[in-house]
Design an enzyme around this catalytic site. Structure first.
Site, PDB file in Angstrom:
ATOM      1  N   GLY A  11       0.826  -1.205   0.000  1.00 21.82           N
ATOM      2  CA  GLY A  11       0.000   0.000   0.000  1.00 21.82           C
ATOM      3  C   GLY A  11       0.858   1.252   0.000  1.00 21.82           C
ATOM      4  N   ARG A  72       0.658  -5.350  -6.013  1.00 20.53           N
ATOM      5  CA  ARG A  72       0.766  -6.626  -5.305  1.00 20.53           C
ATOM      6  C   ARG A  72       1.352  -7.646  -6.274  1.00 20.53           C
ATOM      7  NH1 ARG A  72      -0.276  -4.768  -0.139  1.00 20.53           N
ATOM      8  NH2 ARG A  72      -2.143  -3.475  -0.143  1.00 20.53           N
ATOM      9  N   ASP A 103       4.919  -4.637   6.009  1.00 20.08           N
ATOM     10  CA  ASP A 103       5.224  -6.009   6.409  1.00 20.08           C
ATOM     11  C   ASP A 103       5.465  -6.938   5.221  1.00 20.08           C
ATOM     12  OD1 ASP A 103       3.778  -8.878   7.006  1.00 20.08           O
ATOM     13  OD2 ASP A 103       4.962  -8.208   8.709  1.00 20.08           O
ATOM     14  N   THR A 125       4.325   2.774   5.704  1.00 21.26           N
ATOM     15  CA  THR A 125       2.936   2.314   5.811  1.00 21.26           C
ATOM     16  C   THR A 125       2.186   3.235   6.764  1.00 21.26           C
ATOM     17  OG1 THR A 125       1.503   0.553   6.705  1.00 21.26           O
ATOM     18  CG2 THR A 125       3.750   0.640   7.540  1.00 21.26           C
ATOM     19  N   ASP A 127      -0.179   2.481   8.678  1.00 17.50           N
ATOM     20  CA  ASP A 127      -0.691   1.771   9.861  1.00 17.50           C
ATOM     21  C   ASP A 127       0.220   1.862  11.078  1.00 17.50           C
ATOM     22  OD1 ASP A 127      -3.021   0.995   8.615  1.00 17.50           O
ATOM     23  OD2 ASP A 127      -2.209  -0.923   7.932  1.00 17.50           O
ATOM     24  N   ASP A 129       2.606  -0.096  11.942  1.00 15.49           N
ATOM     25  CA  ASP A 129       2.547  -1.431  12.542  1.00 15.49           C
ATOM     26  C   ASP A 129       3.820  -2.251  12.370  1.00 15.49           C
ATOM     27  OD1 ASP A 129       2.314  -1.743   9.823  1.00 15.49           O
ATOM     28  OD2 ASP A 129       0.698  -3.221   9.910  1.00 15.49           O
ATOM     29  N   ARG A 171      -6.231  -2.645   9.883  1.00 14.52           N
ATOM     30  CA  ARG A 171      -6.751  -4.019   9.885  1.00 14.52           C
ATOM     31  C   ARG A 171      -6.222  -4.812  11.078  1.00 14.52           C
ATOM     32  NH1 ARG A 171      -5.126  -5.481   5.019  1.00 14.52           N
ATOM     33  NH2 ARG A 171      -3.256  -6.535   5.762  1.00 14.52           N
ATOM     34  N   HIS A 249      -9.877   5.198   1.679  1.00 11.92           N
ATOM     35  CA  HIS A 249      -8.552   5.458   1.118  1.00 11.92           C
ATOM     36  C   HIS A 249      -8.151   6.934   1.109  1.00 11.92           C
ATOM     37  CE1 HIS A 249      -9.076   1.307  -0.190  1.00 11.92           C
ATOM     38  NE2 HIS A 249      -7.764   1.277  -0.288  1.00 11.92           N
TER      39      HIS A 249
END
Length: 319
Positions: A11, A72, A103, A125, A127, A129, A171, A249
């Site tokens: 992303g 992807r 990740d 990212t 996130d 994370d 997520r 988004h």
């Protein structure tokens, strides 16, 4: 080392362009050639690779998204796909690679390193994370986008005396929800890392309503569940007029904040420094405002953790 490559994968996040710029200009400063791999690991396999000059990365530091594009790639998850990618790198004479992403992108960099091809990961990212760094490139921009949206939602929530549920990205990680909820004074924050009780949410709403509170904001990370469904449950249980906004988004786009531009610049340049020092299989990060590096495998083996003190503080301040 004379030639390195750089790609973005997964992303997109605001600040990726600033990181690309830093990699390219830091490398050229040290007399290295830099090649951009377009469309992530998919472009790597297909040989979509071009040399980048100083001017190639001019006027991009303030732009969201990624000039190298992203995609992807299921094929790259296989050993055959990874070896195809390495063959393309060798074909262009590329000796090492900087991978900017999250990740999944780091998993690819880890595999390349295991096959003997040196890689350094830059955490990009929204996130936030990735273990091994306090912040990831793009998180601050996404956070400010969410805060700006919630500020606007609160205006209309006040005008109509309604409860609003706002679903944000996240997520598997609740950082966007937690930080935006604390910054915007949300009554409840629902994140994947913590269990929640609908009874507790309703009790908080009713308690506020009884003391004259006219509106409320509930922040829901997408990993918890559908904001629409949670909104229905709240309306039925609390008997309060409820509306739902899913930000989607919009959180990924926009011009990166100063914090993200500086972070991306520092991390991108540091990645090149590590390659020049002969390092491989590592990720760069920032901890207590100091640049750090960790083994990618080590970072991926650790689980992202939420700041429990911040989560508790959000509850204490939303009474």
């Amino acid at each position: 080392m004379k030639r390195i490559g750089v790609l973005t994968s997964g992303g997109d996040s605001p600040g990726m362009n600033a990181a690309i710029r830093a990699v390219v200009r830091k490398a050229i400063y040290h007399n290295l050639e830099v090649y951009g791999i377009y469309y992530g690991y998919s472009g790597l396999i297909n040989g979509d690779i071009k040399k980048l000059e100083l001017g190639s990365v001019g006027d991009i530091i303030h732009r969201g998204g990624t000039m190298l594009y992203t995609a992807r790639c299921e094929e790259f998850k296989t050993e055959q796909g990874q070896l195809k990618g390495i063959e393309q790198l060798k074909k262009f004479g590329i000796e090492a690679l900087v991978v900017i992403g999250g990740d999944g992108s780091f998993q690819g960099a880890k595999k390349l390193t295991e096959h003997g091809f040196p890689c350094i990961g830059v955490p990009g990212t929204i996130d936030n994370d990735i273990p091994g760094t306090d912040f990831t490139v793009g998180f601050d921009t996404a956070l400010n986008t969410v805060i700006d949206a919630i500020d606007k939602i609160r205006d209309t929530a006040t005008s109509h005396e309604r409860t609003y549920v706002v679903e944000v990205m996240g997520r598997d990680a609740g950082d966007i929800a937690l930080w935006s909820g604390l910054a915007d004074g949300a009554e409840s924050i629902l994140i994947p890392e913590e269990d929640y009780s609908m009874e507790d949410i309703v009790a908080r709403l009713k308690k506020g309503h009884e003391r004259g509170k006219k509106h409320s904001i509930i922040i829901v990370a997408e990993g918890v569940g559908s904001g629409v469904e949670i909104g229905k449950q709240i309306q039925e249980s609390a008997n309060l007029e409820t509306r739902v906004t899913v930000l989607g988004h919009i959180q990924r786009g926009g011009s990166p904040t100063a914090a993200d531009r500086v972070l991306a610049s520092r991390l991108g340049a540091y990645a090149v420094e590590l390659l020049l020092q002969g390092e491989a299989g590592k990720m760069v990060g920032i901890e207590k405002n100091e640049l750090v590096s960790h083994g990618i495998e080590e970072a991926l083996s650790r689980k992202h953790k939420i700041d429990e003190r911040m989560y508790q503080l959000s509850k204490e301040l939303s009474i």
